[in-house]
Motif scaffolding. Structure first.
Motif, short mmCIF file in Angstrom:
data_model
loop_
_atom_site.label_atom_id
_atom_site.label_comp_id
_atom_site.label_asym_id
_atom_site.label_seq_id
_atom_site.Cartn_x
_atom_site.Cartn_y
_atom_site.Cartn_z
N VAL A 107 0.84 -1.20 0.00
CA VAL A 107 0.00 0.00 0.00
C VAL A 107 0.87 1.26 0.00
O VAL A 107 0.65 2.18 -0.79
CB VAL A 107 -0.95 0.01 1.22
CG1 VAL A 107 -1.68 1.34 1.30
CG2 VAL A 107 -1.93 -1.14 1.13
N GLN A 108 1.87 1.28 0.87
CA GLN A 108 2.69 2.49 1.04
C GLN A 108 3.94 2.48 0.20
O GLN A 108 4.55 3.52 -0.02
CB GLN A 108 3.09 2.61 2.52
CG GLN A 108 1.93 2.63 3.48
CD GLN A 108 2.40 2.64 4.92
OE1 GLN A 108 3.54 2.28 5.21
NE2 GLN A 108 1.54 3.07 5.82
N GLY A 109 4.39 1.29 -0.18
CA GLY A 109 5.69 1.17 -0.82
C GLY A 109 6.79 0.94 0.21
O GLY A 109 6.60 1.15 1.41
N PHE A 110 7.93 0.51 -0.27
CA PHE A 110 9.05 0.13 0.60
C PHE A 110 9.60 1.31 1.38
O PHE A 110 9.68 1.28 2.61
CB PHE A 110 10.16 -0.50 -0.26
CG PHE A 110 11.42 -0.82 0.47
CD1 PHE A 110 11.48 -1.90 1.35
CD2 PHE A 110 12.55 -0.05 0.28
CE1 PHE A 110 12.65 -2.19 2.03
CE2 PHE A 110 13.73 -0.35 0.96
CZ PHE A 110 13.78 -1.41 1.83
N GLU A 111 9.95 2.38 0.68
CA GLU A 111 10.60 3.52 1.33
C GLU A 111 9.68 4.17 2.36
O GLU A 111 10.14 4.62 3.41
CB GLU A 111 11.01 4.56 0.28
CG GLU A 111 12.34 4.28 -0.41
CD GLU A 111 13.54 4.47 0.52
OE1 GLU A 111 13.40 5.09 1.57
OE2 GLU A 111 14.62 3.96 0.17
N ALA A 112 8.40 4.23 2.06
CA ALA A 112 7.47 4.95 2.93
C ALA A 112 7.05 4.13 4.15
O ALA A 112 6.34 4.63 5.02
CB ALA A 112 6.24 5.37 2.14
N THR A 113 7.48 2.87 4.21
CA THR A 113 7.13 2.01 5.34
C THR A 113 8.29 1.95 6.32
O THR A 113 9.44 1.77 5.92
CB THR A 113 6.79 0.60 4.84
OG1 THR A 113 5.69 0.66 3.94
CG2 THR A 113 6.43 -0.31 6.01
N SER A 114 8.01 2.12 7.61
CA SER A 114 9.07 2.11 8.61
C SER A 114 9.14 0.76 9.32
O SER A 114 8.15 0.02 9.40
CB SER A 114 8.85 3.20 9.65
OG SER A 114 7.75 2.87 10.49
N ILE A 115 10.33 0.48 9.82
CA ILE A 115 10.55 -0.73 10.62
C ILE A 115 9.59 -0.77 11.81
O ILE A 115 9.05 -1.82 12.15
CB ILE A 115 12.02 -0.74 11.12
CG1 ILE A 115 12.97 -0.96 9.94
CG2 ILE A 115 12.22 -1.80 12.17
CD1 ILE A 115 13.08 -2.37 9.48
N ALA A 116 9.37 0.38 12.43
CA ALA A 116 8.49 0.44 13.59
C ALA A 116 7.07 0.04 13.22
O ALA A 116 6.38 -0.63 13.99
CB ALA A 116 8.52 1.85 14.19
N GLN A 117 6.62 0.45 12.03
CA GLN A 117 5.28 0.06 11.56
C GLN A 117 5.17 -1.44 11.43
O GLN A 117 4.17 -2.05 11.85
CB GLN A 117 5.01 0.71 10.20
CG GLN A 117 4.28 2.03 10.25
CD GLN A 117 3.94 2.50 8.84
OE1 GLN A 117 4.84 2.64 8.01
NE2 GLN A 117 2.68 2.76 8.58
N ILE A 118 6.17 -2.04 10.80
CA ILE A 118 6.16 -3.49 10.60
C ILE A 118 6.15 -4.19 11.95
O ILE A 118 5.34 -5.09 12.20
CB ILE A 118 7.38 -3.94 9.77
CG1 ILE A 118 7.36 -3.26 8.39
CG2 ILE A 118 7.40 -5.45 9.62
CD1 ILE A 118 8.65 -3.46 7.59
N ALA A 119 7.05 -3.76 12.85
CA ALA A 119 7.13 -4.37 14.17
C ALA A 119 5.80 -4.21 14.91
O ALA A 119 5.30 -5.16 15.52
CB ALA A 119 8.26 -3.73 14.97
N GLY A 120 5.23 -3.01 14.82
CA GLY A 120 3.95 -2.76 15.47
C GLY A 120 2.87 -3.71 14.98
O GLY A 120 2.06 -4.21 15.77
N ALA A 121 2.84 -3.94 13.67
CA ALA A 121 1.82 -4.84 13.10
C ALA A 121 2.00 -6.26 13.61
O ALA A 121 1.04 -7.02 13.73
CB ALA A 121 1.90 -4.80 11.58
N VAL A 122 3.25 -6.63 13.90
CA VAL A 122 3.53 -7.99 14.39
C VAL A 122 3.32 -8.07 15.90
O VAL A 122 3.06 -9.14 16.45
CB VAL A 122 4.98 -8.40 14.02
CG1 VAL A 122 5.34 -9.74 14.62
CG2 VAL A 122 5.15 -8.43 12.51
N GLY A 123 3.42 -6.92 16.59
CA GLY A 123 3.25 -6.90 18.04
C GLY A 123 4.55 -7.02 18.80
O GLY A 123 4.57 -7.49 19.94
#
Lengths: 202, 202
Positions: B20-36
């Motif tokens: 949805v956002q693309g690679f550059e626009a996505t942060s590590i914190a977002q990914i981690a947050g989605a995983v918990g």
DNA sequence: GTCTATATCCAGATAGAC
DNA sequence: GTCTATCTGGATATAGAC
């Protein structure tokens, strides 16, 4: 340095960068660098990065409304001047494709809409309108006229328009992604158009 | 919290965000947050953000090679089992479209390739292969068989494949962008397929 | 493996001199 | 209008306790 058109240069540079990297992945410093100023100076022209995108969208809307064949729908005239001979139809369509492929503003706007379509609802609507709805609407009307004039066989004009336009849409996108394939694509367009007029004969 | 599949959960969350956002626009914190988990914990599984993308591309490649109809080209069998009646052909194609529209992995991979195609050369190649070359190659072969079997009229099979597949490609992209239009698109697909078999009759 | 804390860097945006 | 300098926040990535 400033010739009074720095604001426009910023918009041009921003569109070029947004059309490849996307909005979020492009920094203010990159845009400023492309224009030849410091990033702080950019804020004399736009109050924020978002304001640059908003102005760009406005510009895209205006240029589309003013110059696009598909924004106005006067098929009757176009149907009259639409070439009867397949050779001439091919030439005309190929010319149109080359134009929208190589015009910097049109090409970059198209790529930006592709990149941002899942992220930005406003640009998603614009993408559907400019590169789907309006194009199909235009060719549906044109094909209706050509059926009435006895140039094309009678069938569902909306589906005929889709079968005519949408392969070309995909090929344009292919050229945006791999410009070196333009010659090959033009050959396909040629065959496609001839075959279209062959299978939907009068 | 970890059930031994945190690494896979990271990949899944990353693909969802990248698509949805693309690679550059996505942060590590977002990914981690989605995983918990916290962002630092993510580095126990991947050494960098780039490594997540690399692993994702590998996964996309493997799943495509293993599950895609278009990766292997055994048209002969498919041509034998390809429904002769238009109603059945419509049902089958609509079923395939619904599948690739709603399968999360396939749908997200497709959208990520669309978003990254102008920025990442590796993903550009993948986009052309998976969503253009292989699909057209498959249907060109299938159509050749159907011509030989006398189901379709004789004409350039590559152009026939383009006229058959590429409108559907555009409609799939439209559904990715505006999922609420799926019903309308399925109706167009229905009409398109029937009309295709009508204008290319035996 | 996950956490807190931190290092380092770069982003968007502002202040004020020229 | 452009510049340097700076503020503030958020980014990737690392260190070290548990």
């Amino acid at each position: 340095m400033d010739r009074g058109n720095t604001k426009q240069e910023i918009l041009d540079a921003a569109l070029e960068l947004f059309s490849v990297q996307g909005f979020e992945a492009t920094s203010i410093a990159q845009i400023a660098g492309a224009v030849g100023i410091r990033k702080a100076s950019l804020y004399s022209h736009f109050e924020s990065k978002q304001a640059i995108l908003d102005a760009l969208v406005q510009e895209v809307l205006e240029q589309y409304a003013e110059h696009s064949l598909f924004a106005r729908a006067d098929w009757e005239k176009d149907a009259d001047s639409f070439p009867q001979a397949p050779d001439d139809a091919v030439q005309m369509i190929q010319g149109q494709i080359r134009y929208i492929l190589h015009d910097p503003a049109i090409s970059r706007a198209r790529k930006m809409l592709v990149i941002e379509q899942f992220q930005n609802p406003e640009l998603a609507k614009l993408q559907t309108k400019q590169n789907y709805t309006d194009v199909l609407g235009y060719f549906t009307g044109l094909i209706k006229c050509l059926i009435q004039k006895g140039v094309l066989a009678e069938d569902d004009p909306e589906i005929m328009a889709a079968q005519f336009c949408l392969p070309i849409s995909v090929w344009i996108n292919l050229c945006d992604r791999e410009p070196e394939r333009e010659t090959e694509v033009m050959e396909l367009v040629d065959k496609h158009i001839r075959q279209f007029f062959r299978v939907y004969p009068k």
